[in-house]
Design a protein around this motif. Structure first.
Motif: not given
Length: 210
Positions: A49, A73, A16
């Motif tokens: 996410g 995330a 991420y």
């Protein structure tokens, strides 16, 4: 359950951190189709996410807990949360490999593209199923194994990470008390390397009846 580094917080935090946004920010179309007719209540997302699906649900009136192994995330999801939804969405760091959600606590439990080795998947998804309250729904969306041979979009050449909706449904049968409403390979058009191609999702929606 597995020592594969791809399923660790460190792996996903790094992934991420490598981009301002990994995903489109749009809700998963299969989730939208399966959930749109349901009465809002408490919802749990495993592997949220950057938060697009949980935020879409909150806009439909659901009270959502979005969980993920990556704090990066989750921080990004919190940053995407508008003030008017702040009271409807909770972001929580959990590792599905060693966390069990509260039993029979949610009207909707869902996960999208949570691909795990089969022996791990069965255990994790059984725990998610147990979190569904009677009358509630379990929704699972995964990349279908036919994508491994169609070649439209590259997938990891590891068949054990993929399964069909029938296999997901069969895993629920020993527990009993479920009505399966959707179990299919659903085509979806995506853009890959500048051209439109068709991929397939394994989509399961099951209602807990007891």
């Amino acid at each position: 359950m597995t020592d594969d580094p791809r399923f660790t917080a460190g792996f996903w935090d790094e992934r991420y951190s490598s981009a301002d946004r990994l995903w489109s920010g749009d809700p998963n179309p299969a989730l939208v189709e399966e959930v749109s007719g349901l009465t809002p209540g408490r919802a749990l997302e495993a592997g949220c996410g950057e938060g697009a699906d949980s935020l879409w649900l909150a806009r439909q009136g659901w009270t959502v807990t979005g969980t993920d192994v990556s704090q990066v995330a989750l921080d990004r999801a919190a940053g995407h949360t508008p003030p008017e939804l702040a009271g409807q969405v909770t972001w929580r760091r959990t590792d599905v490999l060693d966390w069990m959600p509260e039993t029979a606590a949610y009207q909707l439990v869902f996960t999208t593209f949570l691909h795990l080795p089969s022996h791990v998947r069965r255990q994790v998804f059984a725990g998610l199923a147990e979190a569904v309250a009677p009358g509630g729904s379990l929704v699972v969306v995964l990349h279908h194994p036919r994508d491994l041979t169609d070649g439209a979009v590259p997938r990891p050449p590891e068949p054990d990470l993929f399964c069909t909706a029938d296999e997901l449904a069969d895993d629920l049968v020993p527990a009993g008390g479920w009505t399966v409403h959707t179990r299919e390979a659903r085509p979806r058009t995506v853009t890959h390397e500048g051209r439109e191609v068709t991929v397939h999702d394994a989509v399961l929606r099951a209602e807990r009846t007891a």
